[in-house]
Design an enzyme around this catalytic site. Structure first.
Site: not given
Lengths: 193, 690, 110
Positions: B83, B112, B147, B175-176, B259, B261, B263, B274, B308-309, B334, B337, B456
């Protein structure tokens, strides 16, 4: 798409810009491997440590790779002058030196294997082999690109008017060399003890 | 390789003839068109979103009652791992990529991306990577270590499960990375004349930041995955405590990537919001420069908060304090925004279309998620929350309530652009309200159950946590049922609107940016003539000018700056200051809450602004426009990743060799083929004239 | 970065300033000498200066290769920025990660 350089927003060629963008990210790639190596310098699990390195041998092969950067830049220079015969000669010389380096690395690895330094021996061994191994993979990819460039220039696919193609492959090649300049000092020469 | 020996000048130097079909199945297989690639990303995401939903159901069904034995612990582990992987790497990220693909060339006024075939390569690599990951089902080796793949658990699970994890993510990462190189080059170097950096639409800005994050974050996870792959398959010792390996290294590398990731997933949605907010508020975006700055700041600070993780992991007090501080810092951009979006709506003539509702939903839900996120910066508090459902609630509020709401908003907003039809508003509103309800019902109670101590990543809900926690879990499961209904409404809406949606016209929302200057659906060449950009909201400036009393009125035909430079309006930064009143009268713009702007509302300005974009001026002649040809090579080359991937998973040298040779063959075929037929990528002076 | 559009476009013209073959060979000679100096540290004892010397030599070699062989000295500054971003980013991030990892055993020891 290959709009003429003057038409782009920055006046730069897309392909060369993309190569630089990619090389920027490659620093992060090798940086992580070097970090792991430095972290595990003394984590040898009783196996061989950095004493096993043959500095004289590695210095010679490092020198070969360093000089391949000279032939690479001479190939680009010749291409810019439109001298395709000389460009091909320097390209072959570069690829040959790359092959010497990779061959030297393969020989070095087999020698280490015999002395008990194998990737599964310890975190130190794992990080040494993965760091230098991925660098070797980069050199090998570079050799394939050089040989491709050489053969394409022979059949006229790479023309005398396109020195940019040599330049871009050269950027990659020099980058791989520069990474080895770092690895040579950080991994081999500094007696971290 | 036979391909290299063919005579270089022959037209068909490939092993097969160059594909020419632009439409149909073949047209999609060989396409290099950024719009088709974007559409393929979208439908692939829909497939994976369905699979992600199935895994979510397994989790929620199991947790619906305490001490449940519905599925085994092994199945539960596989379900929550899959998941997470699916939703992060195969839904949110590629859905963002779908928007990059479709919109970026349109927003910057290009035909293009910089490397169309590399773009196709990115898509096929993503699809094959996703299918590779799911092919673990066939080998009964579904990844089951989460994950996050924490070592030493991930290195000690028997079987090939985590090898599939390591290799599958590696392929998706390729790919990315290639997409990141492509889009950075495109945005930096292929903007229309006059489009300076500070005139770029905010979505383009956020895409640029996102792709820089990808560029610098992906190599880190690539290294971590190579190490994990080595440990799991080839016996290296990176994370093996037995020989002195440090599992915390994995955590550092994973979150150094992980992290940014976060964002990478949220910034595209922020970009879309926006775009949507100013359009439906009929106001320019409030604080454009601050918005851009905040996005860039988030990108920078996003790299400096990873630990912080790991507050409850092996991290010392100095690192805890430092990372606690940086985590609080990142709330500042943040917050900028959030306020700017609110101020964009403030005083605007807000039209609550479905797209706008989803954007407002984004801002509200993301704020909740952001606030629960800031609590993680407080180390002692975090120590209590770690590994509870509080965390699950938090990241679903930012990724589902945030990223996904924003991206769905984009789907409603840009559907007319892609199809020329409106995505049904009535069903859309049903979709939105059920989505909002189901989302809050699912994840809202998790805050409570988390604070009450529900762990969890645990297959069985312990009965000892009490009836309150059990009730919250029932509510969460009920929420998933509502979400399932909602998603079905969305799918139904999507299919019916595709078949028989109301025609939208070219500019249904009275929008502001370049992409709406092209006809809808977008023609193959995007722009018949590349527009000259003079303002931030270029299309809007071509349509409207501000009268002296501050009200808007359409620019009369013939008065646009394209036709008469002497009456050109001032630049975006100071527009309205001294615009000459070429036509008298008051504003006649329809600003009623009508979602489906009728063509009459904007007929006058739109005809004018679109004039340059219609083919009629040029007799429908698009022959002279230089476009990349379709190519099979990206797809062919990608096939080689499969043997390579299985070789790395099963330590099979033969497969590795086949894969490497296949990739090399594909690469050489690719290089031999020019970007467009009869064309060389460095045109000789004589050829350039043609 | 906003001035890049105009400023960088002009740098293309600077291409003809590139080094000659002779200069390339001289740079390679300098690189060789530097490598020899690096090599010599294996045999000569420099005390506490040992590592700083090696790192300095390495940095000079790095600069020579990227500056001249990779033409950064003559090319648009955008390329330099991209490279520096990657390099500084890697040094900073991995440096911090390294310190964070190193902090833990220190605590355990005390």
């Amino acid at each position: 798409m290959s709009a003429a350089v003057e038409e782009t927003s920055l006046g730069l060629d897309n392909r060369k810009l993309a190569m630089w963008v990619f090389l920027g990210s490659e620093f992060m790639f090798f940086g992580a491997f070097i970090t792991a190596y430095l972290m595990y310098l003394n984590t040898t699990a009783g196996g061989p440590d950095g004493e096993i390195f043959d500095i004289v041998y590695t210095s010679v092969s490092s020198f070969v790779l360093l000089m391949s950067s000279l032939t690479m830049v001479l190939a680009h220079h010749a291409h810019e002058q439109g001298d395709m015969r000389r460009m091909r000669m320097w390209i072959l010389a570069t690829a040959f030196q790359g092959l010497v380096f990779v061959g030297g690395q393969a020989y070095e690895f087999t020698k280490f294997f015999k002395e008990g330094l194998v990737p599964t021996a310890s975190p130190f061994a794992s990080s040494f082999f993965v760091l230098t191994g991925f660098h070797g993979v980069h050199v090998t990819v570079g050799i394939i690109m050089l040989l491709g460039l050489w053969s394409y220039s022979r059949v006229g696919k790479v023309k005398a008017s396109q020195p940019l193609k040599t330049e871009i492959i050269g950027l990659y090649w020099h980058f791989v060399d520069v990474i080895w300049v770092i690895i040579f000092v950080v991994v081999y020469l500094i007696p971290w003890g | 390789m036979a391909t290299t020996t063919a005579p270089p000048q022959a037209r068909s130097r490939s092993v097969f003839s160059r594909p020419t079909a632009l439409d149909g199945f073949k047209g999609y297989l060989a396409t290099t068109d950024h719009k088709k690639i974007g559409i393929m990303y979208f439908w692939s995401v829909m497939l994976f979103f369905f699979l992600g939903g199935v895994t979510a159901w397994i989790i929620r069904a199991q947790l619906a009652s305490a001490e449940s034995t519905l599925v085994t612990e092994e199945v539960y582990n596989q379900a929550f791992t899959l998941h997470g992987l699916t939703m992060v790497f195969l839904v949110v990220m590629p859905l963002g990529a779908a928007f990059f693909n479709y919109l970026i060339p349109l927003q910057i006024g290009a035909r293009d991306v910089a490397f169309p075939r590399l773009n196709a390569f990115s898509f096929w690599t993503f699809l094959f990577g996703g299918l590779f990951l799911y092919s673990s089902v066939l080998f009964n080796a579904i990844p089951n270590g989460g994950w996050f793949g924490y070592a030493p658990l991930s290195t000690q699970i028997p079987g090939d499960n985590m090898a599939f994890y390591a290799v599958g993510l590696q392929i998706v990462g390729i790919s990315s990375l290639s997409a990141a190189v492509n889009f950075i080059t495109t945005i930096l170097n292929m903007r229309a004349p006059g489009m300076t950096f500070m005139r770029m639409p905010v979505f383009t800005w956020m895409t640029l930041v996102t792709n820089f994050l990808l560029l610098f974050a992906l190599p880190i996870i690539a290294v971590a995955l190579f190490m994990l792959n080595g440990d799991v398959v080839f016996g290296t010792q990176f994370f093996q405590p037995a020989t002195g390996g440090d599992p915390v290294l994995w955590q550092h590398l994973f979150w150094l990537f992980g992290h940014p990731e976060v964002y990478i997933m949220i910034l595209p949605a922020m970009g879309i919001v926006s775009e949507v907010m100013p359009t439906f508020s009929r106001k320019p975006l409030f604080g454009y420069a601050a918005m851009v700055f905040a996005g860039v700041a988030i990108g920078f600070i996003g790299f400096g908060v990873w630990a912080h993780h790991m507050f409850t992991s092996a991290v010392g007090p100095v690192a805890r304090s430092a990372f606690g501080l940086t985590t609080m810092f990142i709330a500042v951009p943040t917050g900028i925004k959030i306020f700017n979006w609110v101020f964009t709506m403030w005083g605007g003539k807000v039209k609550f279309t479905t797209a706008m509702l989803f954007s407002v939903g984004f801002v509200s839900m993301f704020t909740i998620g952001g606030l629960s996120g800031v609590t993680h910066a407080i180390v002692p508090h975090d120590a209590q929350q770690t590994d509870t459902y509080w965390i699950v609630a938090h990241f679903h509020y930012v990724l589902f309530g945030g990223a996904l709401f924003g991206l769905v908003s984009g789907i409603y907003y840009y559907f007319p652009k892609v199809t020329g039809k409106l995505l049904g508003e009535k069903l859309g509103k049903w979709h939105f309200w059920t989505w909002l309800l189901g989302f809050n019902l699912t994840f809202g109670p998790m805050h409570m159950s988390g604070l009450l101590g529900q762990p969890r990543r645990t297959a069985v809900l312990p009965a000892e946590l009490g009836t309150d926690v059990a009730l919250y879990n029932v509510l969460s499961t009920a929420g998933v049922a509502v979400l399932t209904v909602s998603a079905s409404i969305f799918l139904f809406n999507l299919v019916t609107s595709l078949r028989s949606g109301e025609a939208s016209g070219d500019d249904p929302w009275d929008a502001r940016t370049l992409e709406w200057m092209t006809p809808s659906p977008t023609p193959y060449v995007n722009f018949y003539e590349i527009p000259e950009v003079t303002a931030r909201d270029e299309f809007w400036e071509r349509k409207y000018a501000e009268a002296e009393d501050g009200s808007l009125r359409p620019v009369p035909a013939g008065a646009s700056q394209d036709h008469d430079p002497s009456t050109s309006p001032a630049s975006a930064d100071e527009h309205g200051d001294e615009f000459p009143a070429t036509a008298g009268g008051t504003a006649t713009v329809d600003t009623s809450g009508n979602a489906k702007a009728s063509p009459d509302d904007v007929a006058l300005p739109e005809d004018e602004a679109l004039a340059k974009a219609t083919p009629d001026d040029h007799g429908g002649d698009t022959e002279h426009i230089h476009m990349p040809d379709p190519s099979y090579w990206p797809l062919i080359m990608c096939v080689g990743l499969l043997p390579l991937g299985y070789g790395l998973t099963f330590a099979n040298p033969a497969l590795l060799v086949v894969g490497a040779l296949w990739l090399m063959m594909g690469l050489f075929g690719w290089i031999l083929e020019p970007v467009a037929e009869g064309d060389d990528d460095d045109p000789e002076p004589s050829a350039a004239a043609a | 970065m906003s001035d890049a559009t105009t400023a960088d476009a002009t740098t293309q013209a600077a291409h003809h300033d590139e080094p000659t073959v002779r200069q390339y060979v001289e740079i390679a000679g300098a690189l060789s000498v530097l490598t020899l100096m690096e090599f010599s540290t294996y045999f000569v004892e420099f005390g506490w200066l040992h590592i700083p010397i090696l790192l300095t030599l390495m940095a000079i070699k790095f600069g020579l290769i990227v500056g001249f062989f990779m033409h950064l000295k003559y090319d648009t500054r955008l390329y330099t920025r991209l490279m520096v971003t990657g390099l500084v980013g890697a040094l900073t991030l991995y440096g911090i990660a390294f310190l964070a990892i190193a902090e833990v055993p220190t605590l355990m020891g005390s």
